[in-house]
Design an enzyme around this catalytic site. Sequence first.
Site, PDB file in Angstrom:
ATOM      1  N   CYS A 100     -37.754  15.481  -5.348  1.00  0.00           N
ATOM      2  CA  CYS A 100     -38.446  16.420  -4.462  1.00  0.00           C
ATOM      3  C   CYS A 100     -38.925  17.700  -5.144  1.00  0.00           C
ATOM      4  O   CYS A 100     -40.040  18.155  -4.843  1.00  0.00           O
ATOM      5  CB  CYS A 100     -37.600  16.729  -3.226  1.00  0.00           C
ATOM      6  SG  CYS A 100     -35.847  16.891  -3.493  1.00  0.00           S
ATOM      7  N   LYS A 146     -30.844  14.937   8.600  1.00  0.00           N
ATOM      8  CA  LYS A 146     -31.338  13.618   8.205  1.00  0.00           C
ATOM      9  C   LYS A 146     -31.226  12.633   9.370  1.00  0.00           C
ATOM     10  O   LYS A 146     -30.425  12.819  10.284  1.00  0.00           O
ATOM     11  CB  LYS A 146     -30.506  13.047   7.043  1.00  0.00           C
ATOM     12  CG  LYS A 146     -30.415  13.905   5.820  1.00  0.00           C
ATOM     13  CD  LYS A 146     -29.663  13.161   4.706  1.00  0.00           C
ATOM     14  CE  LYS A 146     -28.201  12.972   5.044  1.00  0.00           C
ATOM     15  NZ  LYS A 146     -27.478  12.190   4.016  1.00  0.00           N
ATOM     16  N   ARG A 159     -27.507  10.915 -11.832  1.00  0.00           N
ATOM     17  CA  ARG A 159     -26.400  11.730 -11.311  1.00  0.00           C
ATOM     18  C   ARG A 159     -25.104  11.242 -11.943  1.00  0.00           C
ATOM     19  O   ARG A 159     -24.861  10.032 -12.007  1.00  0.00           O
ATOM     20  CB  ARG A 159     -26.322  11.635  -9.782  1.00  0.00           C
ATOM     21  CG  ARG A 159     -27.593  12.129  -9.112  1.00  0.00           C
ATOM     22  CD  ARG A 159     -27.578  11.959  -7.620  1.00  0.00           C
ATOM     23  NE  ARG A 159     -28.914  12.125  -7.066  1.00  0.00           N
ATOM     24  CZ  ARG A 159     -29.239  11.870  -5.805  1.00  0.00           C
ATOM     25  NH1 ARG A 159     -28.315  11.424  -4.972  1.00  0.00           N
ATOM     26  NH2 ARG A 159     -30.479  12.039  -5.383  1.00  0.00           N
ATOM     27  N   HIS A 185     -42.567  12.238  -0.291  1.00  0.00           N
ATOM     28  CA  HIS A 185     -42.456  13.545   0.353  1.00  0.00           C
ATOM     29  C   HIS A 185     -43.768  13.848   1.053  1.00  0.00           C
ATOM     30  O   HIS A 185     -44.841  13.745   0.450  1.00  0.00           O
ATOM     31  CB  HIS A 185     -42.097  14.614  -0.672  1.00  0.00           C
ATOM     32  CG  HIS A 185     -40.748  14.378  -1.277  1.00  0.00           C
ATOM     33  ND1 HIS A 185     -40.575  13.643  -2.432  1.00  0.00           N
ATOM     34  CD2 HIS A 185     -39.502  14.697  -0.849  1.00  0.00           C
ATOM     35  CE1 HIS A 185     -39.286  13.551  -2.707  1.00  0.00           C
ATOM     36  NE2 HIS A 185     -38.622  14.177  -1.766  1.00  0.00           N
ATOM     37  N   ASP A 244     -39.073   6.901  -3.255  1.00  0.00           N
ATOM     38  CA  ASP A 244     -39.138   8.246  -2.714  1.00  0.00           C
ATOM     39  C   ASP A 244     -40.545   8.604  -2.256  1.00  0.00           C
ATOM     40  O   ASP A 244     -41.537   8.169  -2.853  1.00  0.00           O
ATOM     41  CB  ASP A 244     -38.699   9.241  -3.791  1.00  0.00           C
ATOM     42  CG  ASP A 244     -37.765  10.297  -3.243  1.00  0.00           C
ATOM     43  OD1 ASP A 244     -37.669  10.410  -2.011  1.00  0.00           O
ATOM     44  OD2 ASP A 244     -37.136  11.004  -4.044  1.00  0.00           O
ATOM     45  N   HIS A 267     -38.717  14.309   3.655  1.00  0.00           N
ATOM     46  CA  HIS A 267     -38.235  13.454   2.575  1.00  0.00           C
ATOM     47  C   HIS A 267     -37.950  12.084   3.191  1.00  0.00           C
ATOM     48  O   HIS A 267     -37.348  12.007   4.263  1.00  0.00           O
ATOM     49  CB  HIS A 267     -36.917  13.963   1.983  1.00  0.00           C
ATOM     50  CG  HIS A 267     -36.923  15.400   1.563  1.00  0.00           C
ATOM     51  ND1 HIS A 267     -36.715  15.795   0.263  1.00  0.00           N
ATOM     52  CD2 HIS A 267     -37.076  16.549   2.272  1.00  0.00           C
ATOM     53  CE1 HIS A 267     -36.737  17.110   0.187  1.00  0.00           C
ATOM     54  NE2 HIS A 267     -36.951  17.591   1.402  1.00  0.00           N
ATOM     55  N   GLN A 308     -35.322   5.681  -6.701  1.00  0.00           N
ATOM     56  CA  GLN A 308     -35.539   5.861  -5.267  1.00  0.00           C
ATOM     57  C   GLN A 308     -36.984   5.500  -4.906  1.00  0.00           C
ATOM     58  O   GLN A 308     -37.909   5.818  -5.654  1.00  0.00           O
ATOM     59  CB  GLN A 308     -35.275   7.316  -4.875  1.00  0.00           C
ATOM     60  CG  GLN A 308     -33.824   7.746  -5.036  1.00  0.00           C
ATOM     61  CD  GLN A 308     -33.643   9.209  -4.666  1.00  0.00           C
ATOM     62  OE1 GLN A 308     -34.356  10.074  -5.155  1.00  0.00           O
ATOM     63  NE2 GLN A 308     -32.671   9.483  -3.807  1.00  0.00           N
TER      64      GLN A 308
END
Length: 646
Positions: free
Chosen positions: A335, A470, A364, A386, A384, A516, A382
Amino acid sequence: MLKITLPDGSIREYEGAVTPLQVAQSISDGLARNTISAIVNGKQTEVETTITEDSTVQLLTWNDDMGKKAFWHSSAHLLAQAIMEFYPDAKLTIGPAIANGFYYDVDFGGKPLSENDFEKLEKKILENAKKNSTFNLREVSKADALKEYADNPFKTELIENLPDGEITFVTHDNFTDLCRGGHIPSTGIVKAVKILNAAGAYWRGDEKNPQLTRVYGISFPKQKELTEYLERLEEAKRRDHRKLGKELGIFAFSEKVGQGLPLWLPKGAALRKKLEEFLSKAQKKQGYEFVISPHIGAKELYITSGHWEKYGEDSFQPIKTPNEGEEFLLKPMNCPHHCEIYKAQQWSYKDLPKRYAEFGTVYRYEQSGELHGLTRVRGFTQDDAHLFCTPDQLLQEFEKVIDLVLYVFGSLGFADFTAQISLRDPENREKYIGSDENWEKAENAIVTAAKAKGLKTVTEYGEAAFYGPKLDFMVKDALGRSWQLGTIQVDYNLPERFDLWYNGNDNEKHRPVMIHRAPFGSMERFIAILIENTAGDFPLWLSPEQFTILPISEKYADYAKKVSESLEIHDICGLIDDRNEKTGKKIRDAELKKLPFMLIVGENEENNGTVSVRRRGEGDLGEMTIDAFITYFKEQAKPAFELGSN
């Protein structure tokens, strides 16, 4: 009169103090017999706890998740009691309930616990349970608690971090333990127990601390339920993605590459590519634009986003360059990069929403003890995206993302799921960034969108991301296990931190709202759960190898190659098994590899321009021309769901 408010909103009045058990008795004798725990004013407690003021009360049975939690937490005490009877020099630490059962972390003083010890522990637990002892909670002073555990450094550490006046012990039979409460009425309710395994675990999850033995167990109020659970457990072992992933050639791990860093083998790479193409096509239909960001970023980027403050100490440490003071981080999130992509240009309200999508790999540093196949790794990708939109566009965009998640789940056979509305912890606001006003707007948007889409929801406080609430999709697999896959988040905070803006129709600068979202969650976890949910029998369109051609002798190798080339033109992928083996063995091997179609070719097929088709699980389908098989295949491989356009 004392007023008790029940979950359905009804209110019952009592002359004076009352216990949850008495509340249950006032409703029905059957409910009273089945009530094993209660939640009073949001705190789980025993059924004999005295209530002296107007309160909200939820009565819990074995059928409630929190009822199981009390049952399994109480069973952990029975396990600890049995351990101390056999190993009096052992030092107990903590014994919580978990999603399925419980565990107790124990320092056995260097004495190993083996599977040979499990049966005697189980027998002792049931022997003690039959005494039908009550669980009695009492408050103790800090000084007395420290004195009681003077020879146990683990309990001592826990007690030293507790305020005086909030320390309690629980006693059943002849056993006492440090505990906050939340137990079943008596041990007699526990009728069946199984010690599942023992594994190493560091005290408080820190590798610098002593290693303990974590003893896992599960218990039930009926032997039949334990038997059924163990059968499901055996099925879970058969479906274990770590086992199937190796057998099917999907992925591997290497100590030299590093723990938690999966290597995708050719079949796994093909599977991932198909999933990426599937989602990319759907995203393009909804108006997403695809971007690519680097695997690292300057430390300042993550200081701005807040990720360094929240996760920096527990992540991979900064990468230093030859330039003094210059530091980079392995990307923990996509992000911040996407915020900078948005910021690279100026936007008008007429340009919004902007929807940026990326299959972005992030890193991570998970503790080694927490790593588990593909479900918990240190490097993962991910799906992902946005979205940057105006406040007026937020609800519509959020609902469209829900549609995308439902399309993904429907296409891949995940029909049993719950949408979890994950909100802030009302008691601990320090964990989060941003104003109360922005949080309230974000939380209201999620609740409204979920209701508009008719989702089955539960609300969990304290589960929000640090920057926003979320909507997490909790999916149940074929074994009834719950997994968090897709997630959608509303964020008013990062646009402020990165000073993002657009020109409104009033010609003034305005902050966009950020969404997100990741329908898969991560490619790694999603594929792990997909493997286990399907037992490796992927949907036809997704299978990395959709056919194998079996020439009955080497004379028909050229024809087999011709058939393969014809299929590949139509994006039907597979292989040729030209080993010098009998056709029967080739068929059996193809079945074990879970290949959907076996195409047998010999003299007759070559002369007729056909293939003899065998489908896994169905058997022989007869002889077809190549064109007829292509038509049949495409019909069978059609997705079951359609996604609406932008």
